[in-house]
Scaffold this motif. Structure first.
Motif, PDB file in Angstrom:
ATOM      1  N   ASN A  29       4.576 -29.525 -31.664  1.00  0.00           N
ATOM      2  CA  ASN A  29       5.529 -29.748 -30.450  1.00  0.00           C
ATOM      3  C   ASN A  29       5.106 -29.160 -29.297  1.00  0.00           C
ATOM      4  O   ASN A  29       5.037 -29.774 -28.157  1.00  0.00           O
ATOM      5  CB  ASN A  29       6.806 -29.566 -31.078  1.00  0.00           C
ATOM      6  N   HIS A  66       1.624 -30.517 -28.227  1.00  0.00           N
ATOM      7  CA  HIS A  66       1.752 -31.906 -27.635  1.00  0.00           C
ATOM      8  C   HIS A  66       2.492 -31.799 -26.098  1.00  0.00           C
ATOM      9  O   HIS A  66       2.222 -32.625 -25.263  1.00  0.00           O
ATOM     10  CB  HIS A  66       2.576 -32.775 -28.487  1.00  0.00           C
ATOM     11  N   LEU A  67       3.652 -31.237 -26.107  1.00  0.00           N
ATOM     12  CA  LEU A  67       4.452 -31.014 -24.785  1.00  0.00           C
ATOM     13  C   LEU A  67       3.545 -30.779 -23.706  1.00  0.00           C
ATOM     14  O   LEU A  67       3.529 -31.398 -22.557  1.00  0.00           O
ATOM     15  CB  LEU A  67       5.582 -30.486 -25.014  1.00  0.00           C
ATOM     16  N   LYS A 109       0.256 -30.612 -23.404  1.00  0.00           N
ATOM     17  CA  LYS A 109      -0.894 -31.326 -23.188  1.00  0.00           C
ATOM     18  C   LYS A 109      -0.315 -32.726 -22.370  1.00  0.00           C
ATOM     19  O   LYS A 109      -1.034 -33.312 -21.419  1.00  0.00           O
ATOM     20  CB  LYS A 109      -1.591 -31.961 -24.535  1.00  0.00           C
ATOM     21  N   ALA A 110       0.850 -33.289 -22.667  1.00  0.00           N
ATOM     22  CA  ALA A 110       1.394 -34.333 -22.193  1.00  0.00           C
ATOM     23  C   ALA A 110       1.690 -34.105 -20.649  1.00  0.00           C
ATOM     24  O   ALA A 110       1.350 -35.195 -19.838  1.00  0.00           O
ATOM     25  CB  ALA A 110       2.836 -34.844 -22.823  1.00  0.00           C
ATOM     26  N   ARG A 111       2.373 -32.998 -20.465  1.00  0.00           N
ATOM     27  CA  ARG A 111       2.829 -32.687 -19.097  1.00  0.00           C
ATOM     28  C   ARG A 111       1.780 -32.220 -18.164  1.00  0.00           C
ATOM     29  O   ARG A 111       1.599 -32.457 -16.860  1.00  0.00           O
ATOM     30  CB  ARG A 111       3.852 -31.542 -19.090  1.00  0.00           C
ATOM     31  N   MET A 160      -1.492 -33.923 -18.429  1.00  0.00           N
ATOM     32  CA  MET A 160      -2.329 -35.033 -18.185  1.00  0.00           C
ATOM     33  C   MET A 160      -2.358 -35.600 -16.685  1.00  0.00           C
ATOM     34  O   MET A 160      -3.468 -35.874 -16.230  1.00  0.00           O
ATOM     35  CB  MET A 160      -1.717 -36.200 -19.038  1.00  0.00           C
ATOM     36  N   GLN A 161      -1.428 -35.077 -15.954  1.00  0.00           N
ATOM     37  CA  GLN A 161      -1.470 -35.269 -14.530  1.00  0.00           C
ATOM     38  C   GLN A 161      -2.576 -34.768 -13.731  1.00  0.00           C
ATOM     39  O   GLN A 161      -3.211 -35.395 -12.703  1.00  0.00           O
ATOM     40  CB  GLN A 161      -0.172 -35.158 -13.863  1.00  0.00           C
TER      41      GLN A 161
END
Length: 254
Positions: free
Chosen positions: A200, A203-204, A206-208, A210-211
């Motif tokens: 978790n 993933h959090l 990496k997701a944040r 990505m910008q």
């Protein structure tokens, strides 16, 4: 019922074919060896100061060869040739002090003191994200390594265990446990712990991140001193540097 045997497809490397990624790279060179490609991977390292130092030390040690694990099936645990310009990858890692972003112990411990699990994840991710943003705006890194201290992982796991479950979905709506995956596809250095809570955080983050458009590679700071339940040092290095090479936009095999 009729069965058919499908032969394992061969992979393409610089000078020949092979079914094994490691043997192919080691014996024939990376696929893009003779193509126009940079031979230097610029990395930045972000994390708690002591964790960053451990990861950087391990990077420096991994330029030389590492012996494979003793086994009755030696092809499963080949030696690692070292990551440098004169061996199989024909590439090197480059960084300097300006690419190292250390999070202070005080700030990190303040985040770890958070008792709400979701808030804890958010605060820790925000610490890394601030440094990732600085690198993205001021440097030209090919890959950003996020060094994770072992105590950080343990606090995350502990906070999840203490959660009273008030925000949990009904059992029928919860996600099933993630299936095992090939570690070289994501975080190759520590796939021996695929805990969902740990994922978790990953993933959090990496997701944040990505910008900013820069690949991340998360590294537990125990990578330099693997414990018994972890992979052997040569296998860790193989998986880590193959993934690093790929994330930097290069092609180890095809």
């Amino acid at each position: 019922m009729t069965s058919h045997f499908l032969a394992e497809p061969e992979l393409v490397f610089a000078s020949s074919l092979h079914i094994c990624p490691k043997a192919g790279i080691k014996n024939f060179g990376v696929y893009d060896l003779d193509q126009l490609r940079p031979d230097t991977i610029k990395v930045a390292v972000v994390g708690l100061a002591e964790s960053v130092d451990k990861v950087v030390e391990w990077l420096d040690r991994s330029t030389i060869a590492l012996g494979g694990k003793q086994s009755n099936q030696p092809n499963l645990f080949p030696s690692f040739p070292g990551f440098n310009l004169d061996t199989s990858f024909s590439s090197k890692v480059k960084y300097d002090e300006s690419y190292i972003r250390r999070i202070s112990n005080r700030v990190f411990n303040e985040a770890l003191a958070e008792t709400d699990h979701n808030m804890l994840l958010d605060k820790l991710v925000s610490l890394y994200l601030a440094e990732i943003e600085f690198i993205a705006k001021n440097k030209k890194a090919d890959v950003i390594l996020c060094a994770l201290p072992e105590k950080h992982i343990q606090v995350i796991l502990s906070s999840a265990g203490n959660d009273d479950g008030s925000d949990s979905a009904p059992e029928s709506e919860q996600e099933p446990p993630a299936a095992p995956v090939d570690s070289s596809a994501d975080e190759p250095d520590d796939e021996e712990e695929d805990d969902e809570v740990d994922k978790n955080f990953r993933h959090l983050l990496k997701a944040r991140a990505m910008q900013y458009g820069i690949p991340l590679q998360l590294v537990r700071d125990r990578i330099g001193k693997p414990t018994r339940e972890m992979q052997d040092p040569a296998t860790i290095a193989w998986n880590f540097f193959t993934a690093l090479y790929y994330k930097a936009g290069e092609l180890p095999g095809r």
